[in-house]
Design an enzyme around this catalytic site. Structure first.
Site, PDB file in Angstrom:
ATOM      1  N   ASP A  64      81.807  52.691  53.458  1.00  0.00           N
ATOM      2  CA  ASP A  64      80.733  52.994  54.406  1.00  0.00           C
ATOM      3  C   ASP A  64      79.744  53.963  53.756  1.00  0.00           C
ATOM      4  O   ASP A  64      79.987  54.470  52.662  1.00  0.00           O
ATOM      5  CB  ASP A  64      81.396  53.608  55.656  1.00  0.00           C
ATOM      6  CG  ASP A  64      80.411  53.838  56.772  1.00  0.00           C
ATOM      7  OD1 ASP A  64      79.407  53.105  56.859  1.00  0.00           O
ATOM      8  OD2 ASP A  64      80.648  54.766  57.581  1.00  0.00           O
ATOM      9  N   ASP A 124      75.640  50.280  62.574  1.00  0.00           N
ATOM     10  CA  ASP A 124      75.772  50.994  63.850  1.00  0.00           C
ATOM     11  C   ASP A 124      74.849  50.420  64.918  1.00  0.00           C
ATOM     12  O   ASP A 124      73.813  51.005  65.263  1.00  0.00           O
ATOM     13  CB  ASP A 124      75.508  52.484  63.639  1.00  0.00           C
ATOM     14  CG  ASP A 124      76.570  53.101  62.741  1.00  0.00           C
ATOM     15  OD1 ASP A 124      77.603  52.448  62.494  1.00  0.00           O
ATOM     16  OD2 ASP A 124      76.354  54.234  62.277  1.00  0.00           O
ATOM     17  N   GLU A 175      74.457  53.484  51.459  1.00  0.00           N
ATOM     18  CA  GLU A 175      73.031  53.092  51.241  1.00  0.00           C
ATOM     19  C   GLU A 175      72.428  53.810  50.041  1.00  0.00           C
ATOM     20  O   GLU A 175      71.530  53.232  49.426  1.00  0.00           O
ATOM     21  CB  GLU A 175      72.231  53.388  52.505  1.00  0.00           C
ATOM     22  CG  GLU A 175      72.610  52.503  53.680  1.00  0.00           C
ATOM     23  CD  GLU A 175      73.978  52.847  54.281  1.00  0.00           C
ATOM     24  OE1 GLU A 175      74.354  54.039  54.192  1.00  0.00           O
ATOM     25  OE2 GLU A 175      74.662  51.952  54.782  1.00  0.00           O
TER      26      GLU A 175
END
Ligand code: GLC
Length: 755
Positions: free
Chosen positions: A348, A454, A351
């Site tokens: 996770d 999300d 980015e």
């Protein structure tokens, strides 16, 4: 050898000749793929490309009748490629996007970002980037455009042209021509590589929350799933299992004995997936931080010092996954971790997300690479127009100067999961690695599945999840899906029921929610919702033989598992914008129920031709209780393609129990009284299938008078069939199902009633 030499000679001559004219263009011998190089193209700024696993092999000059050609220019400090696509073309793809399936008139930014509820910059960029556009012409022929460029950029899909604008140096464009969307996906993945076949358990139902803690709560969730007979395969451990959010550690207070916890889960046929983020807590004495510092593995700030940014643990260092030696080190970290009995990994925040960082990430002038790293040594790319001798030259210009984050930001996640995958394979060489990643890039499907980040617990975002998942599939990422029930804020009973009822037909099926939200496990809203969720999940499990066969196909030819309706008939223009109804594979259409819609759902031309399978499901599901419980209206309409056979298994509570020895074959005959289908079987994990230990069968149905015969014919692979195979036919005509008796062997017959 001789031939290869001749081809490269041809390339060199061509490059020299066209190079003088400013722009070079080459195409493959089969005339399906062309690569276009702008004037001044500098391969060191783009190569090795993370997108391509296989470069187009043989090359020749572009033929005069090649239709799509980019126009390259430098504009306001940007490198621009404009491709006129003609009129009447429908555009798709561009990766993970908000908005509709059809992308005409839409633009996206390619700059991976942590975007809760897709709220950053109006949802114009999300967690993944795919510099890829797919076009469908009115006659059903298709084309695809790849901008081979990782730098921050944007795609503007207008009605008659596609424009790629990059903050980096001039980039090459690769264009694919094909007879239709199916063939286009095959050609795309021939270049970008295929998703590896996932373990079967990863296709089951998965339960998650931020976070199940302490370990006793994890046990309780597992026990409840089994007690309530909700078929399920995976429990997820979010960041709170860690000690102070330090990756590769376990909280001594809340998860003191991870091996015992995992063992408990395994004994109930659950798999355990644990989160690993990229941010390494900057703390002397913490082994991961010490090793990274000793090896000089961190991303640097503009002054060449290890960059520090805040994520969950507070100040963190960030591994520079772009460098092979860092990936190698990262892979070694998984060995002890996985040895506790962990089955899969959740990467996770890659980015990368940096709390309070510019734009939610690290500064664009951060630096990747090292003086020692040869950017091009990993892969030789013959199509470079500027230099065909990559990796073989004494010229040191290809030794990377430290290179800006602007170039590598979008592939930070891709390189992380690439390293993680190596790590899982090092730790468990006999198991298929399962990694779920929030961030990625075109080509990254080779390393990890993805979920769509999300999202929000809202009806709008439930509907949005359909085109988003479809679009990712059309962008070469077949294994993906949303957080079912929605992540941010709290779901309600109706929303969870509807989202689960349709979500079980997505490739990836996981219920997940944010810290502090209301519980949203299938039982959280009482019996009525529980019954809807259970029935839906049971449908998933019964359909797993069909779904696994689809994943096998995706791993061979890139066909998305979940597909837009237009794939069923690329010439039917009325299907081009449909993004509420969708296809699971080629044979099952899912038309989700809209509780707010008045009257019957809007049925397209195609939908009218496919009969519903509801009556067959009712008979199949009867033993486990009332169909759909008290809210059957939450279940989507399910329709089956005429001419198809869908194999369904007996109900199992987890994939560990799933058997293919008793199959119900849903048959819808075509106008000629024929139908066909496919069945893929293997061990469900491990790699023996690569050596032929699988069983591919062809299902065939034919009607003679009123006598229907359905057979299962071995087509490929040497895995033996189950010791005993039982088949039963469910023949669906005009929406009604007629069942045969169970029959042993590879052939089943029945006499159909008069219509
Ligand atoms: C991120 C992830 C989310 C996870 C949370 C805590 O927001 O997207 O799925 O639960 O971090 O790790």
């Amino acid at each position: 050898m001789m031939i290869i030499k001749r081809v490269s000679l041809l390339v060199s001559c061509l490059v020299v000749a066209l190079g003088a004219m400013g722009q070079a263009a080459l195409m493959t011998a089969d005339r399906k793929v062309a690569a276009f190089y702008p004037e001044g193209y500098d391969a060191t700024q783009h190569q090795p490309s993370p997108i391509f696993e296989h470069e187009p092999t043989a090359v020749m000059p572009l033929s005069a009748d090649w239709q799509l050609r980019p126009r390259f220019e430098q504009r306001d400090g940007h490198s621009v490629a404009t491709i006129a696509v003609g009129t009447g073309v429908d555009l798709y793809g561009t990766g993970e996007v908000t908005g509709p399936l059809r992308r005409n008139g839409r633009s996206v930014q390619l700059w991976n970002v942590d975007t809760p509820a897709y709220g950053v910059d109006g949802g114009s960029h999300l967690y993944l980037s795919h510099p890829w556009v797919m076009g469908l012409r009115p006659d059903g022929t298709a084309f695809g455009i790849i901008a081979d460029n990782t730098w921050r950029s944007a795609i503007d899909c207008r009605d008659d042209e596609v424009v790629f604008t990059s903050d980096g140096p001039a980039f090459r464009v690769v264009i694919i021509e094909s007879d239709g969307p199916q063939q286009l996906m095959a050609e795309l993945t021939r270049l970008t590589g295929h998703m590896e076949l996932p373990p079967l358990w990863a296709l089951g139902y998965q339960q998650c929350r931020f976070s199940y803690q302490p370990d006793a709560r994890v046990r309780e969730i597992a026990d409840t799933l089994r007690m309530l007979r909700i078929p399920s395969d995976v429990i997820w451990m979010d960041i709170d299992y860690m000690d102070s959010y330090k990756i590769f550690t376990f909280s001594p207070k809340e998860f003191p004995q991870p091996a015992q916890l995992n063992d408990y889960l395994h004994r109930q046929n659950f798999k355990a997936v644990y989160m690993i983020d990229p941010g390494v807590k900057a703390e002397q004495g913490y082994f991961v931080d010490d090793q990274g510092t000793a090896g000089d593995y961190w991303v640097k700030d503009r002054d060449g010092q290890p960059y520090v940014g805040n994520v969950w643990p507070g100040p963190c260092h960030f591994p520079d996954f772009i460098r092979p030696e860092v990936r190698h080190w990262w892979a070694t970290l998984y060995k002890d971790f996985m040895a506790t009995g962990i089955d899969g990994v959740w990467n996770d925040m890659n980015e990368p997300s940096v709390f309070g960082g510019p734009g939610g990430t690290m500064p664009v002038d951060n630096l990747h690479g090292s003086e020692k790293w040869d950017v091009r040594s990993e892969k030789y790319n013959y199509m470079n127009t500027s230099d065909n001798s990559a990796g073989k030259t004494n010229n040191t210009s290809h030794l990377s100067p430290l290179t800006s984050h602007l170039r590598f930001h979008n592939v930070y996640g891709l390189n992380m999961v690439r390293a993680s995958r190596d790590g899982l394979l090092l730790a468990n060489p006999q198991k298929r690695p399962f990694i779920l990643s929030r961030s990625n890039f075109l080509g990254g499907h080779r390393y990890a599945a993805t979920w769509t980040g999300d999202n929000l617990s809202s009806w709008d975002q439930m509907w949005l999840s359909i085109p988003m998942t479809l679009t990712l599939g059309l962008s070469g990422q077949p294994f993906n899906g949303p957080d079912i029930g929605g992540f941010c804020e709290s779901a309600n009973a109706d929303l969870l029921a509807h989202w689960t009822a349709m979500g079980v037909f997505f490739p990836f099926v996981r219920n997940h929610t944010i810290k502090g939200s209301a519980n949203q496990e299938p039982w959280a809203f009482g019996d009525e919702v529980l019954q809807v969720c259970r029935t839906a999940i049971e449908r998933r499990y019964r359909l797993l033989p069909y779904i696994y066969t689809l994943f096998r196909k995706a791993s061979l030819d890139g066909m998305p598992v979940m597909r837009p309706l237009f794939m069923a008939d690329p010439k039917d223009l009325s299907l081009r914008r449909e993004d509420r109804a969708f296809l699971l594979g080629g044979d099952l259409m899912v038309v989700p129920k809209d509780p707010k819609a008045q009257g019957a759902p809007d049925i397209s031309t195609l939908q009218k031709k496919w009969p519903p399978i509801t009556s067959a499901l009712k008979t199949i599901e009867a033993p486990s209780g009332a169909v759909g419980g008290a809210s059957p209206s939450a279940h989507p309409l399910l329709l089956q393609r005429p001419g198809s056979i869908i194999p369904m298994a007996q109900l199992a509570q987890s994939t560990a129990e799933l058997r293919t020895d008793s199959l119900t074959l849903l048959v819808v005959l075509d106008a000629d009284g024929q139908a066909t289908g496919q069945l893929y079987e293997d061990e469900g994990d491990g790699f023996s299938y690569r050596a032929g230990n699988y069983r591919q069968s062809r299902l065939e149905a034919s009607l003679a008078g009123r006598q229907l015969t359905v057979s299962l014919r071995h087509a490929d692979g040497h895995m033996p069939a189950p010791a005993q195979r039982w088949l039963r036919i469910a023949c669906i005509r005009g929406g009604r199902a007629q069942f045969s008796a169970w029959q042993q062997g590879d052939v089943a017959t029945m006499k159909l009633h008069k219509k």
